[in-house]
Design an enzyme around this catalytic site. Sequence first.
Site, PDB file in Angstrom:
ATOM      1  N   SER A 242       1.214  -1.203   0.273  1.00 54.49           N
ATOM      2  CA  SER A 242       0.035   0.016  -0.420  1.00 54.49           C
ATOM      3  C   SER A 242       0.670   1.779  -0.188  1.00 54.49           C
ATOM      4  CB  SER A 242      -0.620  -0.388   1.161  1.00 54.49           C
ATOM      5  OG  SER A 242      -1.715  -1.103   1.015  1.00 54.49           O
TER       6      SER A 242
ATOM      7  N   GLN B 142     -23.996  -4.275  23.293  1.00 60.50           N
ATOM      8  CA  GLN B 142     -25.668  -4.234  23.851  1.00 60.50           C
ATOM      9  C   GLN B 142     -26.071  -5.229  24.398  1.00 60.50           C
ATOM     10  OE1 GLN B 142     -27.129  -1.592  21.018  1.00 60.50           O
ATOM     11  NE2 GLN B 142     -28.895  -2.022  22.471  1.00 60.50           N
ATOM     12  N   ILE B 143     -25.525  -6.693  24.118  1.00 63.77           N
ATOM     13  CA  ILE B 143     -25.672  -7.332  25.018  1.00 63.77           C
ATOM     14  C   ILE B 143     -24.948  -7.575  26.615  1.00 63.77           C
ATOM     15  CG2 ILE B 143     -24.601 -10.033  25.722  1.00 63.77           C
ATOM     16  CD1 ILE B 143     -25.776 -10.969  22.821  1.00 63.77           C
TER      17      ILE B 143
ATOM     18  N   GLU C 164      -5.447  -6.135   3.723  1.00 65.72           N
ATOM     19  CA  GLU C 164      -5.645  -7.402   3.079  1.00 65.72           C
ATOM     20  C   GLU C 164      -6.967  -7.687   1.979  1.00 65.72           C
ATOM     21  OE1 GLU C 164      -3.527 -10.205   5.025  1.00 65.72           O
ATOM     22  OE2 GLU C 164      -2.041  -9.814   6.469  1.00 65.72           O
ATOM     23  N   GLY C 165      -6.890  -6.671   1.911  1.00 65.13           N
ATOM     24  CA  GLY C 165      -8.121  -6.593   0.537  1.00 65.13           C
ATOM     25  C   GLY C 165      -9.403  -5.679   1.366  1.00 65.13           C
TER      26      GLY C 165
HETATM   27  N1  CAA Z   1      -2.279 -14.950  -8.161  1.00 59.81           N
HETATM   28  C1  CAA Z   1      -1.426 -14.811  -9.569  1.00 59.81           C
HETATM   29  N2  CAA Z   1      -1.754 -14.149 -10.185  1.00 59.81           N
HETATM   30  C2  CAA Z   1      -2.717 -12.739  -9.669  1.00 59.81           C
HETATM   31  C3  CAA Z   1      -3.697 -12.982  -9.054  1.00 59.81           C
HETATM   32  C4  CAA Z   1      -3.580 -14.130  -7.670  1.00 59.81           C
HETATM   33  N3  CAA Z   1      -4.359 -14.229  -7.156  1.00 59.81           N
HETATM   34  N4  CAA Z   1      -4.697 -11.074  -9.091  1.00 59.81           N
HETATM   35  C5  CAA Z   1      -4.369 -10.980 -10.157  1.00 59.81           C
HETATM   36  N5  CAA Z   1      -3.090 -11.933 -10.908  1.00 59.81           N
HETATM   37  C6  CAA Z   1      -2.893 -11.028 -11.423  1.00 59.81           C
HETATM   38  C7  CAA Z   1      -3.692 -11.070 -12.986  1.00 59.81           C
HETATM   39  O1  CAA Z   1      -3.779 -12.551 -13.327  1.00 59.81           O
HETATM   40  C8  CAA Z   1      -3.097 -10.546 -13.642  1.00 59.81           C
HETATM   41  O2  CAA Z   1      -2.116 -10.842 -14.491  1.00 59.81           O
HETATM   42  P1  CAA Z   1      -2.099 -10.900 -15.983  1.00 59.81           P
HETATM   43  O3  CAA Z   1      -2.110  -9.333 -16.584  1.00 59.81           O
HETATM   44  O4  CAA Z   1      -0.555 -11.159 -16.810  1.00 59.81           O
HETATM   45  O5  CAA Z   1      -3.373 -11.758 -16.105  1.00 59.81           O
HETATM   46  C9  CAA Z   1      -2.582  -9.281 -12.609  1.00 59.81           C
HETATM   47  O6  CAA Z   1      -1.833  -9.791 -11.818  1.00 59.81           O
HETATM   48  C10 CAA Z   1      -3.599  -8.208 -12.753  1.00 59.81           C
HETATM   49  O7  CAA Z   1      -4.460  -8.372 -12.052  1.00 59.81           O
HETATM   50  P2  CAA Z   1      -5.720  -7.542 -12.468  1.00 59.81           P
HETATM   51  O8  CAA Z   1      -6.282  -7.234 -13.895  1.00 59.81           O
HETATM   52  O9  CAA Z   1      -7.124  -8.846 -11.693  1.00 59.81           O
HETATM   53  O10 CAA Z   1      -5.949  -5.954 -10.942  1.00 59.81           O
HETATM   54  P3  CAA Z   1      -6.381  -5.566 -10.840  1.00 59.81           P
HETATM   55  O11 CAA Z   1      -5.866  -3.844 -10.981  1.00 59.81           O
HETATM   56  O12 CAA Z   1      -8.124  -5.581 -11.608  1.00 59.81           O
HETATM   57  O13 CAA Z   1      -6.672  -5.532  -9.379  1.00 59.81           O
HETATM   58  C11 CAA Z   1      -7.533  -6.680  -7.398  1.00 59.81           C
HETATM   59  C12 CAA Z   1      -7.583  -6.861  -8.587  1.00 59.81           C
HETATM   60  C13 CAA Z   1      -7.931  -7.893  -7.230  1.00 59.81           C
HETATM   61  C14 CAA Z   1      -8.206  -5.494  -7.315  1.00 59.81           C
HETATM   62  C15 CAA Z   1      -6.487  -6.363  -6.677  1.00 59.81           C
HETATM   63  O14 CAA Z   1      -5.062  -4.854  -7.533  1.00 59.81           O
HETATM   64  C16 CAA Z   1      -6.213  -5.987  -5.447  1.00 59.81           C
HETATM   65  O15 CAA Z   1      -5.921  -6.849  -4.745  1.00 59.81           O
HETATM   66  N6  CAA Z   1      -6.156  -4.857  -4.116  1.00 59.81           N
HETATM   67  C17 CAA Z   1      -6.511  -4.783  -2.687  1.00 59.81           C
HETATM   68  C18 CAA Z   1      -4.756  -5.396  -2.034  1.00 59.81           C
HETATM   69  C19 CAA Z   1      -4.316  -5.396  -0.831  1.00 59.81           C
HETATM   70  O16 CAA Z   1      -4.953  -6.453  -0.427  1.00 59.81           O
HETATM   71  N7  CAA Z   1      -3.671  -4.742  -0.736  1.00 59.81           N
HETATM   72  C20 CAA Z   1      -3.221  -4.794   1.044  1.00 59.81           C
HETATM   73  C21 CAA Z   1      -2.071  -4.170   1.275  1.00 59.81           C
HETATM   74  S1  CAA Z   1      -1.606  -5.713   2.638  1.00 59.81           S
HETATM   75  C22 CAA Z   1      -1.535  -5.358   3.935  1.00 59.81           C
HETATM   76  O17 CAA Z   1      -3.266  -5.222   3.910  1.00 59.81           O
HETATM   77  C23 CAA Z   1      -0.785  -5.791   4.746  1.00 59.81           C
HETATM   78  C24 CAA Z   1      -1.191  -5.834   6.142  1.00 59.81           C
HETATM   79  O18 CAA Z   1      -0.034  -5.029   6.607  1.00 59.81           O
HETATM   80  C25 CAA Z   1      -1.845  -6.118   7.371  1.00 59.81           C
END
Ligand code: CAA
Length: 380
Positions: free
Chosen positions: A126, A336-337, A363-364
Amino acid sequence: MNFDLSEEHEMIRQAARDFAQNELLPGVIERDNEQKFPEKEVRKLGELGFLGMMVDPKYNGGGMDTISYVLAMEEISKIDASTSVVMSVNNSLVCWGLETFGSEEQKEKFLKPLASGEIHGGFCLSEPEAGSDATSQKTTAIDKGDYYLLNGTKNWITNGKSGSTFIVMAQTDVEKGHKGINALIVTSDMEGFQVGKKEDKLGIRGSDTHSLMFQDVKVPKANRIGEEGFGFKFAMKTLAGGRIGIASQALGIASGAYELSLKYAKERKAFGTEIMNHQAIQFKLADMATRIEAARLFCLKAAWLKDNGLPYDQASSMAKLFASETAMWATVEAVQIHGGYGYVKEYHVERLMRDAKITQIYEGTSEVQRIVIGRNVLKG
Ligand code: CAA
């Protein structure tokens, strides 16, 4: 189909439960109030083998499966979600990624101390302007031959100050879009590495969340994980497993709130009887028990798929979506409880309610989980 846990799984769950009761419960309100990192507690967690649970023992890990991880995460999170996020990030976002995609040299040098709990780490995806839209990386890693020159800022980094080894996603070739992103191992002793401000958060206040800044940090090529341009896929694959950890954290927050509510409902009297005898309370407890059991099954199924080498992206997103929504809802019900007592710190449920919120975000977000699930169901 067998829903029974093995004797070993029961033992791991009990060990986590004992640890949470004996080591985490006594100081949890104070750490939350003072935003104090659970340093001593995290060290003990490492000694128990809970910081590298799924790592092969040859790299100092616990050699346990993902089911064990879910069980331990639930128990730790019932009491202290600030400690369980440190555990989750280290296990699934740092150790798993390194073990699965790292080179032998990286495993020897970085994974071993991370898995034993000697040090812990963070995952840097991020940015100030790249949260859900994770491909929009502004941090750059310019190829300079035998090293990358890293510049940029990462936000919301769990273990930002307490951690010392970070996996940083950065853009090397803008023209290539997400295929130009690399995942680099960066350590806090590298010149140009700077820890930014600590976030003053609503919940999980004991964990240390910081921004990290990189100014002309020279990261050796040997610290790149996988092939050139593998960084975004690395992040996505790693997060798919990470979401099982956060789903289990949410499950633990929900079940912790439920257990406290059940106990309170059996003790507290109103209108001449224990409040559990009022249908208004019984129905709340019944709904909580039902939704929590469903969340637990989601978590265990995602873990089982992962342990058996089957696809688990959709299952982990479903588990995280359902468990985090359940945690938010169940903790509000728990307050609430408890009535007025639920609104004060001594009874723990207000903290669980504040802690629950982040599980719908990090994490999303819940919306991102729906994107992942939606894309998967459309393929089917
Ligand atoms: N496994 C392998 N490859 C993957 C995949 C997976 N699970 N998911 C996506 N990909 C690949 C896709 O195949 C694509 O590759 P190709 O172009 O070669 O086909 C590439 O990644 C891009 O994927 P998308 O086109 O689907 O990308 P997008 O821009 O539409 O985004 C999204 C998809 C699901 C929204 C993604 O951006 C996402 O997960 N966003 C959220 C990010 C997140 O979870 N951040 C959390 C930060 S970490 C955190 O919080 C840690 C902490 O400290 C607690």
